[in-house]
Design an enzyme around this catalytic site. Structure first.
Site, PDB file in Angstrom:
ATOM      1  CB  CYS A  83     -30.450   5.154 -27.680  1.00 18.36           C
ATOM      2  SG  CYS A  83     -31.346   4.408 -29.467  1.00 18.36           S
ATOM      3  CE  LYS A 122     -25.576   0.317 -23.078  1.00 17.87           C
ATOM      4  NZ  LYS A 122     -26.044   0.054 -24.424  1.00 17.87           N
ATOM      5  CG  ASN A 194     -21.355  -1.830 -23.720  1.00 17.65           C
ATOM      6  OD1 ASN A 194     -22.441  -0.779 -24.056  1.00 17.65           O
ATOM      7  ND2 ASN A 194     -22.082  -3.104 -24.450  1.00 17.65           N
TER       8      ASN A 194
HETATM    9  C1  LIG Z   1     -29.453  -3.855 -33.033  1.00 17.36           C
HETATM   10  C2  LIG Z   1     -28.850  -3.194 -31.950  1.00 17.36           C
HETATM   11  C3  LIG Z   1     -29.972  -3.181 -31.021  1.00 17.36           C
HETATM   12  C4  LIG Z   1     -29.496  -2.197 -29.849  1.00 17.36           C
HETATM   13  N1  LIG Z   1     -30.511  -2.077 -28.913  1.00 17.36           N
HETATM   14  C5  LIG Z   1     -29.719  -1.079 -28.212  1.00 17.36           C
HETATM   15  C6  LIG Z   1     -30.807  -0.583 -27.505  1.00 17.36           C
HETATM   16  O1  LIG Z   1     -32.425  -0.527 -27.139  1.00 17.36           O
HETATM   17  N2  LIG Z   1     -30.605  -0.188 -25.927  1.00 17.36           N
HETATM   18  C7  LIG Z   1     -29.679  -0.196 -25.454  1.00 17.36           C
HETATM   19  O2  LIG Z   1     -28.906   0.596 -24.590  1.00 17.36           O
HETATM   20  N3  LIG Z   1     -28.442  -0.166 -26.185  1.00 17.36           N
HETATM   21  C8  LIG Z   1     -28.497  -1.007 -27.431  1.00 17.36           C
HETATM   22  N4  LIG Z   1     -27.173  -0.865 -28.498  1.00 17.36           N
HETATM   23  C9  LIG Z   1     -26.320  -1.081 -28.325  1.00 17.36           C
HETATM   24  C10 LIG Z   1     -25.447  -2.076 -27.755  1.00 17.36           C
HETATM   25  O3  LIG Z   1     -26.679  -2.181 -25.854  1.00 17.36           O
HETATM   26  C11 LIG Z   1     -24.080  -1.837 -26.772  1.00 17.36           C
HETATM   27  O4  LIG Z   1     -24.069  -0.672 -26.207  1.00 17.36           O
HETATM   28  C12 LIG Z   1     -23.121  -1.935 -28.425  1.00 17.36           C
HETATM   29  O5  LIG Z   1     -23.885  -2.476 -29.263  1.00 17.36           O
HETATM   30  C13 LIG Z   1     -21.950  -1.876 -27.654  1.00 17.36           C
HETATM   31  O6  LIG Z   1     -21.307  -2.559 -27.289  1.00 17.36           O
HETATM   32  P1  LIG Z   1     -20.931  -4.455 -28.088  1.00 17.36           P
HETATM   33  O7  LIG Z   1     -20.129  -3.485 -28.670  1.00 17.36           O
HETATM   34  O8  LIG Z   1     -20.951  -4.961 -27.217  1.00 17.36           O
HETATM   35  O9  LIG Z   1     -22.329  -4.470 -28.759  1.00 17.36           O
HETATM   36  C14 LIG Z   1     -28.276  -1.513 -29.240  1.00 17.36           C
HETATM   37  C15 LIG Z   1     -27.333  -2.810 -30.716  1.00 17.36           C
HETATM   38  C16 LIG Z   1     -27.754  -2.496 -31.869  1.00 17.36           C
HETATM   39  C17 LIG Z   1     -26.437  -3.690 -32.284  1.00 17.36           C
END
Ligand SMILES: Cc1cc2nc3c(=O)[nH]c(=O)nc-3n(C[C@H](O)[C@H](O)[C@H](O)COP(=O)(O)O)c2cc1C
Length: 311
Positions: A83, A122, A194
């Site tokens: 994050c 992660k 991911n």
């Molecule tokens: C609103 C929002 C909140 C997120 N909060 C977290 C979180 O708390 N922990 C985390 O590991 N990733 C968080 N992410 C990132 C996602 O887990 C992921 O790594 C990222 O969106 C890329 O994957 P995707 O393209 O499948 O969305 C968040 C993403 C979004 C959009």
């Protein structure tokens, strides 16, 4: 995902797929240890298998949180090293920990010693000007030496200065081949990729190289993307749930929650994408977003929205 994958969102996702692993939002060690932990940790038993994601950088505090996770019977604890938000950087955890693999290793060790739960990490493929090749190699080597056997890798860098968290999910380029090479270098690790996956076909392609795929935003905005996951990915033989059956299950859930004092809008806000890309989707969203937040809204709003979408 913060503010998105709360227990209501997870309950719905679990009705759609029984086999996928679900993750909580990131919970910081400070929140867990200094406020009422039940507020963060309670969940419905149907949500299993369920991983608790922690944010923190202090081995002792993380270990205490793992003990709570074991007490609450989570299936896994994941440490967030991905994050990039300013708040998280101020606390010196999240993605900035990629610069200090020894601290992550100490955290993982303490977390593992605290219970029998699997501890996973992660991370990103790097931060700022870190070398995506050697920097990532060193990070994984150090943390796996502390006993971590599973990494979820968001396949893009985080740029800690100058980009917002949203931009950090879109602008740094995705580099899937880098994660595939990592698996070749560490064949015994369980590596889960991911970033940017929108269909089960795309996930199936990744499974030729890697051990798993994590879907974030698409699973939230278009939850029915998981509808065939049990059959296609895990070999289940039962029929996938249809939208109508799902909405009736969620209606029953919303009624139980409503009796316990939970406003229906807290549940319906996660359901807007259920008719994503199909006729009636706009009417479904309109009824839910206009009427569910009103005072006196009841779970029957779900049936009304479904009727509006399908008639
Ligand atoms: C609103 C929002 C909140 C997120 N909060 C977290 C979180 O708390 N922990 C985390 O590991 N990733 C968080 N992410 C990132 C996602 O887990 C992921 O790594 C990222 O969106 C890329 O994957 P995707 O393209 O499948 O969305 C968040 C993403 C979004 C959009």
């Amino acid at each position: 995902m913060l503010d998105w994958t709360d227990r209501h969102a997870r309950y719905m996702l679990r009705q759609i797929s029984q086999r996928t692993l679900l993750y909580t939002e990131m919970v910081t060690t400070g929140a867990l240890l200094h406020t009422n932990p039940a507020r963060w940790l309670d969940y419905h038993h149907d949500e299993h298998p369920l991983a608790l994601q922690l944010g923190g950088n202090q081995p002792h505090a993380l270990a205490q949180c793992v003990k709570l996770a074991a007490q609450w019977q989570y299936d896994e604890v994941n440490l967030n090293v991905g994050c990039p938000s300013d708040r998280v950087q101020e606390g010196a955890f999240g993605a900035c920990l990629m610069a200090t693999p020894n601290i992550v290793a100490d955290c993982v060790k303490a977390m593992q010693d605290a219970s029998n739960l699997p501890i996973t990490v992660k991370c990103r493929i790097g931060i700022d000007d870190q070398d995506e090749e050697q920097g990532l190699q060193d990070f994984i080597e150090t943390v796996q030496a502390a006993g971590c056997k599973t990494f979820i890798v968001h396949a893009r860098k985080a740029w800690l200065k100058g980009l917002s968290p949203k931009e950090n999910r879109e602008i740094p380029p995705l580099n899937y081949p880098r994660v595939h090479r990592l698996k070749k270098d560490f064949p015994d690790l369980e590596l889960i990729i991911n970033g940017g996956f929108k269909t089960l076909d795309e996930c199936a392609e990744q499974l030729a190289h890697l051990d798993g795929v994590m879907i974030g935003r698409e699973a939230y905005h278009n939850p029915m993307v998981l509808a065939d996951a049990d059959q296609r990915i895990f070999g289940a033989t039962n029929a996938p749930i249809c939208r109508e059956a799902l909405i009736h299950k969620m209606h029953a859930y919303a009624e139980r929650q409503y009796r316990d004092g939970v406003a229906v809008k807290h549940i319906t806000r996660h359901m807007l994408g259920l008719l994503h890309g199909i006729p009636g989707g706009r009417r479904w969203r309109r009824v839910l977003s206009e009427k569910a937040p009103r005072d006196g809204a009841t779970p029957d709003i779900l049936l009304e929205a479904w009727h509006a979408a399908t008639h």
